[in-house]
Design a protein around this motif. Structure first.
Motif, PDB file in Angstrom:
ATOM      1  N   ALA A   1       0.852  -1.189   0.000  1.00  0.00           N
ATOM      2  CA  ALA A   1       0.000   0.000   0.000  1.00  0.00           C
ATOM      3  C   ALA A   1       0.887   1.238   0.000  1.00  0.00           C
ATOM      4  CB  ALA A   1      -0.910   0.000   1.222  1.00  0.00           C
ATOM      5  N   ALA A   2       0.641   2.152  -0.931  1.00  0.00           N
ATOM      6  CA  ALA A   2       1.483   3.332  -1.074  1.00  0.00           C
ATOM      7  C   ALA A   2       0.645   4.586  -0.850  1.00  0.00           C
ATOM      8  CB  ALA A   2       2.127   3.369  -2.459  1.00  0.00           C
ATOM      9  N   PHE A   3       1.290   5.615  -0.297  1.00  0.00           N
ATOM     10  CA  PHE A   3       0.611   6.865   0.040  1.00  0.00           C
ATOM     11  C   PHE A   3       1.524   8.013  -0.375  1.00  0.00           C
ATOM     12  CE2 PHE A   3      -0.902   3.535   2.745  1.00  0.00           C
ATOM     13  CZ  PHE A   3      -2.276   3.761   2.863  1.00  0.00           C
ATOM     14  N   VAL A   4       1.115   8.755  -1.401  1.00  0.00           N
ATOM     15  CA  VAL A   4       1.961   9.820  -1.951  1.00  0.00           C
ATOM     16  C   VAL A   4       1.764  11.089  -1.131  1.00  0.00           C
ATOM     17  CG1 VAL A   4       2.523  11.187  -3.990  1.00  0.00           C
ATOM     18  CG2 VAL A   4       1.777   8.804  -4.245  1.00  0.00           C
ATOM     19  N   LEU A   5       2.864  11.599  -0.599  1.00  0.00           N
ATOM     20  CA  LEU A   5       2.829  12.801   0.228  1.00  0.00           C
ATOM     21  C   LEU A   5       3.117  14.038  -0.616  1.00  0.00           C
ATOM     22  CD1 LEU A   5       2.693  14.170   3.019  1.00  0.00           C
ATOM     23  CD2 LEU A   5       5.164  13.725   3.235  1.00  0.00           C
ATOM     24  N   LYS A   6       2.167  14.958  -0.637  1.00  0.00           N
ATOM     25  CA  LYS A   6       2.397  16.289  -1.219  1.00  0.00           C
ATOM     26  C   LYS A   6       2.630  17.236  -0.043  1.00  0.00           C
ATOM     27  CE  LYS A   6      -0.930  18.691  -3.292  1.00  0.00           C
ATOM     28  NZ  LYS A   6      -1.910  19.126  -4.334  1.00  0.00           N
ATOM     29  N   TYR A   7       3.885  17.561   0.198  1.00  0.00           N
ATOM     30  CA  TYR A   7       4.240  18.302   1.404  1.00  0.00           C
ATOM     31  C   TYR A   7       4.473  19.780   1.103  1.00  0.00           C
ATOM     32  CZ  TYR A   7       9.010  17.141  -0.299  1.00  0.00           C
ATOM     33  OH  TYR A   7      10.140  16.951  -1.065  1.00  0.00           O
ATOM     34  N   ARG A   8       4.465  20.573   2.168  1.00  0.00           N
ATOM     35  CA  ARG A   8       4.619  22.013   2.038  1.00  0.00           C
ATOM     36  C   ARG A   8       6.045  22.372   1.602  1.00  0.00           C
ATOM     37  NH1 ARG A   8       2.353  23.501   7.878  1.00  0.00           N
ATOM     38  NH2 ARG A   8       3.045  21.335   8.231  1.00  0.00           N
ATOM     39  N   LEU A   9       6.135  23.356   0.705  1.00  0.00           N
ATOM     40  CA  LEU A   9       7.391  23.721   0.077  1.00  0.00           C
ATOM     41  C   LEU A   9       7.820  25.142   0.435  1.00  0.00           C
ATOM     42  CD1 LEU A   9       6.707  22.296  -3.505  1.00  0.00           C
ATOM     43  CD2 LEU A   9       8.123  21.256  -1.718  1.00  0.00           C
ATOM     44  N   VAL A  10       9.096  25.412   0.174  1.00  0.00           N
ATOM     45  CA  VAL A  10       9.614  26.769   0.273  1.00  0.00           C
ATOM     46  C   VAL A  10       8.979  27.604  -0.839  1.00  0.00           C
ATOM     47  CG1 VAL A  10      11.692  28.197   0.075  1.00  0.00           C
ATOM     48  CG2 VAL A  10      11.788  25.990   1.277  1.00  0.00           C
ATOM     49  N   PRO A  11       8.415  28.777  -0.533  1.00  0.00           N
ATOM     50  CA  PRO A  11       7.757  29.587  -1.569  1.00  0.00           C
ATOM     51  C   PRO A  11       8.730  30.019  -2.662  1.00  0.00           C
ATOM     52  CG  PRO A  11       7.203  30.379   0.632  1.00  0.00           C
ATOM     53  CD  PRO A  11       8.317  29.385   0.801  1.00  0.00           C
ATOM     54  N   THR A  12       8.228  30.052  -3.900  1.00  0.00           N
ATOM     55  CA  THR A  12       9.001  30.528  -5.047  1.00  0.00           C
ATOM     56  C   THR A  12       8.148  31.527  -5.825  1.00  0.00           C
ATOM     57  OG1 THR A  12       8.178  28.651  -6.363  1.00  0.00           O
ATOM     58  CG2 THR A  12      10.315  28.384  -5.283  1.00  0.00           C
ATOM     59  N   PRO A  13       8.773  32.394  -6.635  1.00  0.00           N
ATOM     60  CA  PRO A  13       7.988  33.352  -7.429  1.00  0.00           C
ATOM     61  C   PRO A  13       7.003  32.636  -8.344  1.00  0.00           C
ATOM     62  CG  PRO A  13      10.307  33.963  -7.421  1.00  0.00           C
ATOM     63  CD  PRO A  13      10.231  32.602  -6.794  1.00  0.00           C
ATOM     64  N   VAL A  14       5.853  33.244  -8.555  1.00  0.00           N
ATOM     65  CA  VAL A  14       4.842  32.648  -9.429  1.00  0.00           C
ATOM     66  C   VAL A  14       5.330  32.594 -10.867  1.00  0.00           C
ATOM     67  CG1 VAL A  14       2.512  32.942 -10.359  1.00  0.00           C
ATOM     68  CG2 VAL A  14       2.944  33.306  -7.913  1.00  0.00           C
ATOM     69  N   ASP A  15       5.960  33.657 -11.342  1.00  0.00           N
ATOM     70  CA  ASP A  15       6.472  33.708 -12.712  1.00  0.00           C
ATOM     71  C   ASP A  15       7.525  32.617 -12.921  1.00  0.00           C
ATOM     72  OD1 ASP A  15       6.961  35.345 -15.324  1.00  0.00           O
ATOM     73  OD2 ASP A  15       8.962  35.115 -14.427  1.00  0.00           O
ATOM     74  N   GLU A  16       7.395  31.866 -14.021  1.00  0.00           N
ATOM     75  CA  GLU A  16       8.275  30.727 -14.260  1.00  0.00           C
ATOM     76  C   GLU A  16       9.741  31.131 -14.394  1.00  0.00           C
ATOM     77  OE1 GLU A  16       7.677  27.435 -14.281  1.00  0.00           O
ATOM     78  OE2 GLU A  16       5.624  27.819 -13.671  1.00  0.00           O
ATOM     79  N   ALA A  17      10.013  32.198 -15.133  1.00  0.00           N
ATOM     80  CA  ALA A  17      11.400  32.613 -15.325  1.00  0.00           C
ATOM     81  C   ALA A  17      12.022  33.059 -14.008  1.00  0.00           C
ATOM     82  CB  ALA A  17      11.473  33.734 -16.368  1.00  0.00           C
ATOM     83  N   ARG A  18      11.282  33.849 -13.259  1.00  0.00           N
ATOM     84  CA  ARG A  18      11.792  34.306 -11.965  1.00  0.00           C
ATOM     85  C   ARG A  18      11.953  33.135 -11.004  1.00  0.00           C
ATOM     86  NH1 ARG A  18       8.214  38.296  -9.268  1.00  0.00           N
ATOM     87  NH2 ARG A  18       9.953  38.353  -7.782  1.00  0.00           N
ATOM     88  N   ALA A  19      11.028  32.196 -11.068  1.00  0.00           N
ATOM     89  CA  ALA A  19      11.118  31.028 -10.204  1.00  0.00           C
ATOM     90  C   ALA A  19      12.363  30.209 -10.520  1.00  0.00           C
ATOM     91  CB  ALA A  19       9.867  30.168 -10.356  1.00  0.00           C
ATOM     92  N   GLY A  20      12.667  30.054 -11.811  1.00  0.00           N
ATOM     93  CA  GLY A  20      13.849  29.297 -12.190  1.00  0.00           C
ATOM     94  C   GLY A  20      15.129  29.919 -11.659  1.00  0.00           C
ATOM     95  N   ALA A  21      15.249  31.228 -11.784  1.00  0.00           N
ATOM     96  CA  ALA A  21      16.436  31.910 -11.276  1.00  0.00           C
ATOM     97  C   ALA A  21      16.527  31.791  -9.756  1.00  0.00           C
ATOM     98  CB  ALA A  21      16.408  33.376 -11.700  1.00  0.00           C
ATOM     99  N   PHE A  22      15.383  31.961  -9.092  1.00  0.00           N
ATOM    100  CA  PHE A  22      15.355  31.870  -7.631  1.00  0.00           C
ATOM    101  C   PHE A  22      15.767  30.478  -7.158  1.00  0.00           C
ATOM    102  CE2 PHE A  22      13.039  30.653  -3.789  1.00  0.00           C
ATOM    103  CZ  PHE A  22      13.374  31.668  -2.909  1.00  0.00           C
ATOM    104  N   MET A  23      15.182  29.443  -7.773  1.00  0.00           N
ATOM    105  CA  MET A  23      15.487  28.080  -7.350  1.00  0.00           C
ATOM    106  C   MET A  23      16.946  27.728  -7.619  1.00  0.00           C
ATOM    107  SD  MET A  23      12.060  25.817  -8.168  1.00  0.00           S
ATOM    108  CE  MET A  23      11.898  26.260  -9.892  1.00  0.00           C
ATOM    109  N   GLY A  24      17.465  28.205  -8.743  1.00  0.00           N
ATOM    110  CA  GLY A  24      18.855  27.938  -9.045  1.00  0.00           C
ATOM    111  C   GLY A  24      19.798  28.519  -8.011  1.00  0.00           C
ATOM    112  N   GLU A  25      19.544  29.763  -7.620  1.00  0.00           N
ATOM    113  CA  GLU A  25      20.407  30.402  -6.626  1.00  0.00           C
ATOM    114  C   GLU A  25      20.276  29.738  -5.260  1.00  0.00           C
ATOM    115  OE1 GLU A  25      22.851  32.603  -6.990  1.00  0.00           O
ATOM    116  OE2 GLU A  25      22.446  32.261  -9.118  1.00  0.00           O
TER     117      GLU A  25
END
Length: 307
Positions: A119-143
Protein backbone atom coordinates in the motif's frame (compact mmCIF):
# COMPACT_ATOMS: atom_id res chain seq x y z
CA UNK A 1 28.75 25.38 -10.56
CA UNK A 2 26.47 28.41 -10.67
CA UNK A 3 22.83 28.33 -9.59
CA UNK A 4 21.34 28.20 -13.10
CA UNK A 5 23.57 25.27 -14.04
CA UNK A 6 22.61 23.45 -10.87
CA UNK A 7 18.93 24.00 -11.57
CA UNK A 8 19.34 22.69 -15.12
CA UNK A 9 21.00 19.60 -13.70
CA UNK A 10 18.29 19.13 -11.10
CA UNK A 11 15.40 19.46 -13.52
CA UNK A 12 16.98 17.45 -16.32
CA UNK A 13 17.58 14.62 -13.88
CA UNK A 14 14.49 14.80 -11.72
CA UNK A 15 12.15 14.77 -14.71
CA UNK A 16 14.11 12.45 -16.98
CA UNK A 17 12.52 11.31 -20.23
CA UNK A 18 12.97 7.82 -21.63
CA UNK A 19 15.74 9.25 -23.77
CA UNK A 20 17.77 9.82 -20.59
CA UNK A 21 18.43 12.73 -18.32
CA UNK A 22 21.66 13.95 -19.82
CA UNK A 23 20.32 15.43 -23.05
CA UNK A 24 19.34 18.65 -21.27
CA UNK A 25 16.19 19.53 -19.41
CA UNK A 26 12.99 18.36 -21.05
CA UNK A 27 10.67 21.14 -22.15
CA UNK A 28 8.22 22.23 -19.49
CA UNK A 29 5.05 24.26 -19.67
CA UNK A 30 2.52 25.54 -17.15
CA UNK A 31 -0.37 23.14 -16.72
CA UNK A 32 -3.81 23.14 -15.20
CA UNK A 33 -3.88 21.34 -11.84
CA UNK A 34 -4.57 17.63 -12.31
CA UNK A 35 -7.58 16.01 -10.69
CA UNK A 36 -6.63 14.52 -7.34
CA UNK A 37 -9.92 12.93 -6.26
CA UNK A 38 -8.31 10.60 -3.71
CA UNK A 39 -6.09 13.22 -2.03
CA UNK A 40 -6.75 13.48 1.70
CA UNK A 41 -6.06 16.72 3.62
CA UNK A 42 -3.12 15.69 5.78
CA UNK A 43 -4.33 17.31 9.00
CA UNK A 44 -8.05 16.90 8.41
CA UNK A 45 -10.05 20.04 9.14
CA UNK A 46 -6.91 21.62 10.59
CA UNK A 47 -4.97 21.33 7.31
CA UNK A 48 -3.39 24.71 6.53
CA UNK A 49 -3.04 26.46 3.20
CA UNK A 50 -4.96 26.32 -0.05
CA UNK A 51 -4.64 24.49 -3.35
CA UNK A 52 -5.06 27.87 -5.05
CA UNK A 53 -1.44 28.71 -4.18
CA UNK A 54 -0.07 25.89 -6.34
CA UNK A 55 1.74 26.34 -9.67
CA UNK A 56 1.70 23.19 -11.81
CA UNK A 57 3.88 22.36 -14.81
CA UNK A 58 4.28 19.40 -17.12
CA UNK A 59 7.69 18.13 -18.17
CA UNK A 60 8.01 16.42 -21.55
CA UNK A 61 4.27 16.94 -21.92
CA UNK A 62 3.44 14.22 -19.40
CA UNK A 63 5.09 14.44 -15.98
CA UNK A 64 3.36 16.73 -13.50
CA UNK A 65 5.31 18.81 -10.99
CA UNK A 66 4.09 21.46 -8.59
CA UNK A 67 5.48 24.51 -6.77
CA UNK A 68 4.18 26.64 -3.91
CA UNK A 69 2.41 23.85 -2.06
CA UNK A 70 0.85 25.25 1.11
CA UNK A 71 -1.89 22.62 1.67
CA UNK A 72 -0.35 19.18 2.31
CA UNK A 73 -2.21 16.05 1.23
CA UNK A 74 -1.80 12.29 1.21
CA UNK A 75 -3.02 10.17 -1.72
CA UNK A 76 -3.54 6.41 -1.18
CA UNK A 77 -2.63 4.03 -4.01
CA UNK A 78 -3.75 0.62 -2.79
CA UNK A 79 -2.89 -2.86 -4.04
CA UNK A 80 -5.30 -5.48 -5.28
CA UNK A 81 -6.57 -7.12 -2.06
CA UNK A 82 -5.52 -10.50 -3.43
CA UNK A 83 -1.90 -9.30 -3.59
CA UNK A 84 -1.82 -7.05 -0.52
CA UNK A 85 0.96 -7.87 1.94
CA UNK A 86 -0.16 -5.57 4.76
CA UNK A 87 2.94 -3.39 4.38
CA UNK A 88 2.64 0.32 3.59
CA UNK A 89 5.06 2.97 2.35
CA UNK A 90 4.77 6.75 2.43
CA UNK A 91 6.18 7.95 -0.93
CA UNK A 92 8.02 11.28 -0.59
CA UNK A 93 8.95 12.95 -3.91
CA UNK A 94 11.91 15.27 -4.35
CA UNK A 95 12.55 18.61 -6.02
CA UNK A 96 14.94 20.63 -3.82
CA UNK A 97 12.10 21.52 -1.40
CA UNK A 98 10.89 24.08 -3.97
CA UNK A 99 9.11 21.83 -6.48
CA UNK A 100 7.66 18.33 -6.22
CA UNK A 101 8.13 15.67 -8.91
CA UNK A 102 4.60 14.35 -8.35
CA UNK A 103 4.57 11.97 -11.32
CA UNK A 104 8.21 10.93 -11.59
CA UNK A 105 8.91 10.32 -7.91
CA UNK A 106 5.37 10.16 -6.54
CA UNK A 107 2.39 8.64 -8.34
CA UNK A 108 4.48 6.42 -10.64
CA UNK A 109 6.43 5.03 -7.69
CA UNK A 110 3.24 4.47 -5.70
CA UNK A 111 1.65 2.51 -8.53
CA UNK A 112 4.77 0.34 -8.85
CA UNK A 113 4.66 -0.43 -5.13
CA UNK A 114 0.94 -1.19 -5.20
CA UNK A 115 1.53 -3.56 -8.12
CA UNK A 116 3.90 -5.41 -5.78
CA UNK A 117 1.39 -5.69 -2.95
CA UNK A 118 2.54 -2.68 -0.92
CA UNK A 119 0.00 0.00 0.00
CA UNK A 120 1.48 3.33 -1.07
CA UNK A 121 0.61 6.86 0.04
CA UNK A 122 1.96 9.82 -1.95
CA UNK A 123 2.83 12.80 0.23
CA UNK A 124 2.40 16.29 -1.22
CA UNK A 125 4.24 18.30 1.40
CA UNK A 126 4.62 22.01 2.04
CA UNK A 127 7.39 23.72 0.08
CA UNK A 128 9.61 26.77 0.27
CA UNK A 129 7.76 29.59 -1.57
CA UNK A 130 9.00 30.53 -5.05
CA UNK A 131 7.99 33.35 -7.43
CA UNK A 132 4.84 32.65 -9.43
CA UNK A 133 6.47 33.71 -12.71
CA UNK A 134 8.27 30.73 -14.26
CA UNK A 135 11.40 32.61 -15.32
CA UNK A 136 11.79 34.31 -11.97
CA UNK A 137 11.12 31.03 -10.20
CA UNK A 138 13.85 29.30 -12.19
CA UNK A 139 16.44 31.91 -11.28
CA UNK A 140 15.36 31.87 -7.63
CA UNK A 141 15.49 28.08 -7.35
CA UNK A 142 18.86 27.94 -9.04
CA UNK A 143 20.41 30.40 -6.63
CA UNK A 144 18.88 28.71 -3.59
CA UNK A 145 20.13 25.33 -4.75
CA UNK A 146 23.60 26.75 -5.36
CA UNK A 147 23.80 27.86 -1.72
CA UNK A 148 22.60 24.53 -0.34
CA UNK A 149 24.23 21.79 -2.38
CA UNK A 150 27.54 21.66 -0.48
CA UNK A 151 25.84 20.67 2.79
CA UNK A 152 22.17 20.01 2.05
CA UNK A 153 21.34 18.15 5.26
CA UNK A 154 22.25 21.24 7.29
CA UNK A 155 20.95 23.88 4.88
CA UNK A 156 17.92 26.14 5.18
CA UNK A 157 15.69 24.51 2.57
CA UNK A 158 15.05 21.31 4.53
CA UNK A 159 13.99 23.25 7.62
CA UNK A 160 11.90 25.81 5.78
CA UNK A 161 9.83 23.29 3.82
CA UNK A 162 7.87 21.68 6.69
CA UNK A 163 8.57 18.40 4.91
CA UNK A 164 9.65 16.45 8.03
CA UNK A 165 6.54 17.62 9.93
CA UNK A 166 4.30 16.53 7.08
CA UNK A 167 6.08 13.18 6.71
CA UNK A 168 5.60 12.46 10.43
CA UNK A 169 1.93 13.42 10.12
CA UNK A 170 1.57 11.06 7.13
CA UNK A 171 3.03 8.13 9.09
CA UNK A 172 0.72 8.89 12.00
CA UNK A 173 -2.33 9.16 9.72
CA UNK A 174 -1.70 5.83 7.99
CA UNK A 175 -1.13 4.10 11.33
CA UNK A 176 -4.28 5.65 12.80
CA UNK A 177 -6.33 4.59 9.75
CA UNK A 178 -4.61 1.23 9.27
CA UNK A 179 -7.84 -0.75 9.55
CA UNK A 180 -9.44 1.39 6.83
CA UNK A 181 -6.59 0.63 4.42
CA UNK A 182 -5.95 -2.91 5.67
CA UNK A 183 -2.32 -2.33 6.57
CA UNK A 184 -0.29 -3.34 9.62
CA UNK A 185 0.59 -0.22 11.66
CA UNK A 186 3.87 -1.86 12.65
CA UNK A 187 4.86 -2.11 8.96
CA UNK A 188 4.39 1.49 7.84
CA UNK A 189 7.63 2.78 6.32
CA UNK A 190 8.85 5.48 3.97
CA UNK A 191 10.62 5.82 0.64
CA UNK A 192 11.99 9.18 -0.43
CA UNK A 193 13.81 10.55 -3.46
CA UNK A 194 16.42 13.34 -3.40
CA UNK A 195 14.89 16.04 -1.17
CA UNK A 196 12.32 13.41 -0.23
CA UNK A 197 15.20 11.13 0.79
CA UNK A 198 16.55 13.92 2.98
CA UNK A 199 13.10 14.23 4.52
CA UNK A 200 12.73 10.55 5.39
CA UNK A 201 16.28 10.45 6.76
CA UNK A 202 15.50 13.34 9.08
CA UNK A 203 12.31 11.62 10.25
CA UNK A 204 14.09 8.30 10.77
CA UNK A 205 16.87 9.85 12.85
CA UNK A 206 15.11 12.78 14.49
CA UNK A 207 11.73 11.43 15.54
CA UNK A 208 10.98 9.66 18.78
CA UNK A 209 11.16 5.86 18.50
CA UNK A 210 7.36 5.56 18.66
CA UNK A 211 6.93 7.91 15.69
CA UNK A 212 9.66 6.57 13.44
CA UNK A 213 8.90 4.69 10.23
CA UNK A 214 9.32 0.92 10.26
CA UNK A 215 11.76 1.06 7.33
CA UNK A 216 13.47 3.67 5.18
CA UNK A 217 13.99 3.70 1.41
CA UNK A 218 16.70 6.31 0.82
CA UNK A 219 16.97 6.93 -2.92
CA UNK A 220 19.68 9.29 -4.22
CA UNK A 221 19.96 11.26 -1.01
CA UNK A 222 23.15 12.88 0.37
CA UNK A 223 25.61 10.21 1.47
CA UNK A 224 27.32 12.24 4.22
CA UNK A 225 27.42 10.54 7.61
CA UNK A 226 25.74 11.55 10.83
CA UNK A 227 25.08 9.87 14.17
CA UNK A 228 22.68 6.93 13.90
CA UNK A 229 20.87 5.61 17.00
CA UNK A 230 21.05 1.93 17.82
CA UNK A 231 17.30 1.60 17.34
CA UNK A 232 17.16 3.28 13.91
CA UNK A 233 14.88 1.60 11.36
CA UNK A 234 16.41 -0.57 8.61
CA UNK A 235 17.82 1.41 5.68
CA UNK A 236 17.80 0.73 1.92
CA UNK A 237 20.30 3.13 0.31
CA UNK A 238 20.28 3.45 -3.50
CA UNK A 239 22.21 5.94 -5.64
CA UNK A 240 23.97 6.10 -9.00
CA UNK A 241 27.76 6.23 -8.92
CA UNK A 242 27.66 9.12 -11.43
CA UNK A 243 25.23 11.21 -9.33
CA UNK A 244 26.29 14.81 -9.91
CA UNK A 245 24.49 16.42 -6.97
CA UNK A 246 25.28 13.94 -4.21
CA UNK A 247 28.60 12.08 -4.63
CA UNK A 248 28.67 8.66 -2.99
CA UNK A 249 31.50 9.60 -0.55
CA UNK A 250 32.09 5.91 0.19
CA UNK A 251 28.44 5.57 1.28
CA UNK A 252 29.21 7.22 4.61
CA UNK A 253 25.61 7.29 5.82
CA UNK A 254 25.23 3.56 5.15
CA UNK A 255 28.47 2.94 7.05
CA UNK A 256 27.09 4.96 9.97
CA UNK A 257 23.98 2.76 9.95
CA UNK A 258 26.16 -0.34 9.95
CA UNK A 259 28.34 0.96 12.79
CA UNK A 260 25.17 1.49 14.83
CA UNK A 261 24.42 -2.21 14.37
CA UNK A 262 21.31 -1.55 12.27
CA UNK A 263 20.27 -3.38 9.08
CA UNK A 264 21.39 -1.59 5.93
CA UNK A 265 21.59 -2.48 2.24
CA UNK A 266 23.41 -0.42 -0.39
CA UNK A 267 22.93 -0.31 -4.16
CA UNK A 268 25.43 1.77 -6.12
CA UNK A 269 24.43 1.74 -9.80
CA UNK A 270 27.17 2.33 -12.35
CA UNK A 271 25.07 4.82 -14.34
CA UNK A 272 21.82 6.67 -13.84
CA UNK A 273 22.80 10.15 -12.67
CA UNK A 274 20.66 12.06 -10.18
CA UNK A 275 16.90 11.66 -10.33
CA UNK A 276 16.50 8.30 -12.04
CA UNK A 277 13.13 7.61 -10.40
CA UNK A 278 11.96 4.15 -11.41
CA UNK A 279 15.03 3.86 -13.61
CA UNK A 280 16.78 5.13 -16.70
CA UNK A 281 16.36 2.64 -19.59
CA UNK A 282 19.59 0.88 -20.44
CA UNK A 283 20.90 1.05 -16.87
CA UNK A 284 20.50 -1.17 -13.83
CA UNK A 285 18.61 1.61 -12.04
CA UNK A 286 15.50 0.05 -13.59
CA UNK A 287 15.92 -2.76 -11.05
CA UNK A 288 15.68 -0.46 -8.01
CA UNK A 289 12.01 -0.90 -7.13
CA UNK A 290 12.24 -4.69 -7.41
CA UNK A 291 15.40 -4.68 -5.28
CA UNK A 292 13.65 -2.50 -2.71
CA UNK A 293 10.71 -4.92 -2.66
CA UNK A 294 13.04 -7.92 -2.32
CA UNK A 295 14.83 -6.17 0.54
CA UNK A 296 11.53 -5.54 2.31
CA UNK A 297 10.74 -9.23 1.95
CA UNK A 298 14.08 -10.30 3.44
CA UNK A 299 13.48 -7.95 6.37
CA UNK A 300 10.14 -9.63 7.05
CA UNK A 301 7.94 -6.67 6.11
CA UNK A 302 6.00 -8.43 3.34
CA UNK A 303 4.80 -11.51 5.24
CA UNK A 304 1.02 -11.60 5.14
CA UNK A 305 0.98 -13.25 8.56
CA UNK A 306 3.30 -10.64 10.09
CA UNK A 307 0.59 -8.92 12.16
Amino acid sequence: MRGSALLTLLLSAAFATTAGAQNGPPPSAPAAPPAEPDAIPLYGERTPGTAASENWVKFAGRDYAVRNVTRPTLTPVLPDPARATGAAAIVVPGGAFMILAMDHEGWQVAKALADRGIAAFVLKYRLVPTPVDEARAGAFMGEMLHREVADPMHGNLLGQSKAPDDALAAIALVRAQSARWKVDPARVGVIGFSAGAMTVRRVALGATPANRPAFVGYVYGPQDAEAVPRDAPPLFDAIAMDDELFPTKSFAIASAWQQAGRPVEVHGYARGHHGFGLGVPGTTTTMMIDEFTAWLATQGFLRKDAK
